[in-house]
Design an enzyme around this catalytic site. Structure first.
Site: not given
Length: 398
Positions: A51, A133, A287, A290, A318, A321-322, A341
């Site tokens: 999930y 959220s 998202h 997702r 967003d 992004v790492r 995220g």
């Protein structure tokens, strides 16, 4: 004033690691934050990982979000005075130490028992806002008390029950939330095999449904508030409303007195329509890959939306992004702020509040170092500095 709000405060994070190394101390977690992913996934139960980290379909959009950064390159300018750097900004009335925020994520108690509270506290210590959220595992009132200076943004799940929406809006305002985010890219849940294969949706098990399950308007709908089956059924009946239209957005705008951010925009024409409907900022997001397998990378979509908006309202982004260098690329393409995220999720999973703090420290310090080495003194000056271009596939050696 917080250290991280002071001029060049982010550089002290960087230098502090080397100074502590003189006594043999090394970071407990990797500073290459991409390495956290495998650590986090190893720590999660398979159904929880499915999930939290899974994408739509075959995961093409998750990969495309990431790959868009690899198609760009930065071009440093030298011998500019960058000794005094200041990346602080204000967005939707929120003062930020840098144009970085934590994107809304739900069901986080699957990753760590401290969940949302750990994130808001770590972010608050660094002057970074957290977007709460609608699927938080802690009530918005409790999160606001945990970090009153940081918890200013909340995303609303667009339920099909106006009484619940009005109740959530009232609770947000009473808690000190002054900026509302409305997600418009979720008319129905995306096809997510990593979750479907485990037949696991956390909200049906009460995880990430705290704010709704404790809401007075929701409880008034229940015949027996203690009946878990009825709660799950009622929650399912309330979930995302596929009938919403632009007129619905205008009505929501009229009901909320603070700044409104419209999230999930992927077309310039939709971004313009959102502004015309009263949005105070537009949020370019798919998202996290997702919802639609094969959707375009948000970084690729960003420049056209920035050009369409042309400074009328801030543009947030967003997806993929790492690192701090990734933040710089998005800012150089015109974003006014960049959301984190999965990075934050991985840090939370591995080490709770300390892990989130580590992620934010690394992102902010690398962002600052990258900006300085590009010959720019402020994150707000990156676009004008013209330091980013698409990789042509050819290299010249001088």
């Amino acid at each position: 004033m917080s250290l991280l709000r002071a001029a060049n405060g982010f550089e002290r994070i960087h230098n502090g690691i080397y100074q502590r190394g003189r006594t043999g101390e090394v970071p407990l977690l990797p500073t290459d934050l991409a390495e956290l992913e495998s650590m986090a996934l190893a720590a999660l139960q398979p159904e929880h990982a499915g999930y939290l980290n899974g994408g739509a379909g075959r995961g093409r959009t998750v990969a495309t979000n990431r790959g868009a950064f690899d198609r760009l390159e930065l071009t440093p300018a030298v011998l500019n005075n960058v000794a005094h750097r200041d990346h602080a900004t204000t967005l939707c009335s929120t003062r930020m130490a840098a144009p970085v925020f934590v994107s809304p994520m739900g069901g986080l108690s699957l990753a760590h028992p401290d969940a949302d509270t750990a994130i808001v506290r770590a972010a608050a210590e660094r002057g970074v806002p957290t977007a709460i959220s609608p699927m938080a595992c802690t009530r918005v009132e409790d999160l606001a008390r945990a970090a009153p200076d940081s918890v200013r943004w909340m995303e609303l799940l667009w339920h099909n029950n106006d009484a619940v929406i009005d109740s959530m809006l009232a609770r947000a305002q009473e808690s000190g939330i002054d900026t509302l985010i409305i997600g418009v890219d979720l008319p129905t849940l995306g096809w997510r095999p990593a979750a479907l294969d485990h037949a696991y949706l956390p909200f049906l098990h009460g995880v990430g449904a705290t704010n709704i399950l404790t809401d007075p308007a929701f409880l008034a709908m229940m015949n027996n508030p203690q009946d878990h089956d009825e709660r799950a059924r009622r929650w399912s009946e309330l979930s995302a409303d596929a009938s919403r239209t632009w007129e619905s957005l205008e009505r929501l705008r009229a009901r909320w007195r603070g700044p409104l951010i419209v999230k999930g925009l992927q077309r310039p024409s939709d971004a313009r329509r959102a502004v015309n409907a009263g949005a105070d900022a537009v949020f370019v997001s798919n998202h996290g890959g997702r919802q639609v397998d094969g959707a375009a990378a948000t970084l690729s979509l960003l420049p056209a939306i920035v050009d369409e908006i042309d400074g009328d309202v801030p543009v947030l982004v967003d997806g993929g992004v790492r690192s701090g260098a990734d933040v710089v690329m998005a800012l150089a393409l015109g974003a006014d702020a960049v959301g984190l995220g999965r990075l934050v999720l991985w840090g939370l999973t591995v080490a709770g509040q300390d892990g989130v703090g580590h992620v934010l420290d690394c992102v902010l310090a690398e962002m600052d170092a990258t900006i300085a080495n590009l010959g720019v003194a402020s994150a707000q000056d990156l676009r004008a500095a013209d330091v980013v271009r698409e990789y042509s596939g050819e290299r010249s050696i001088c």
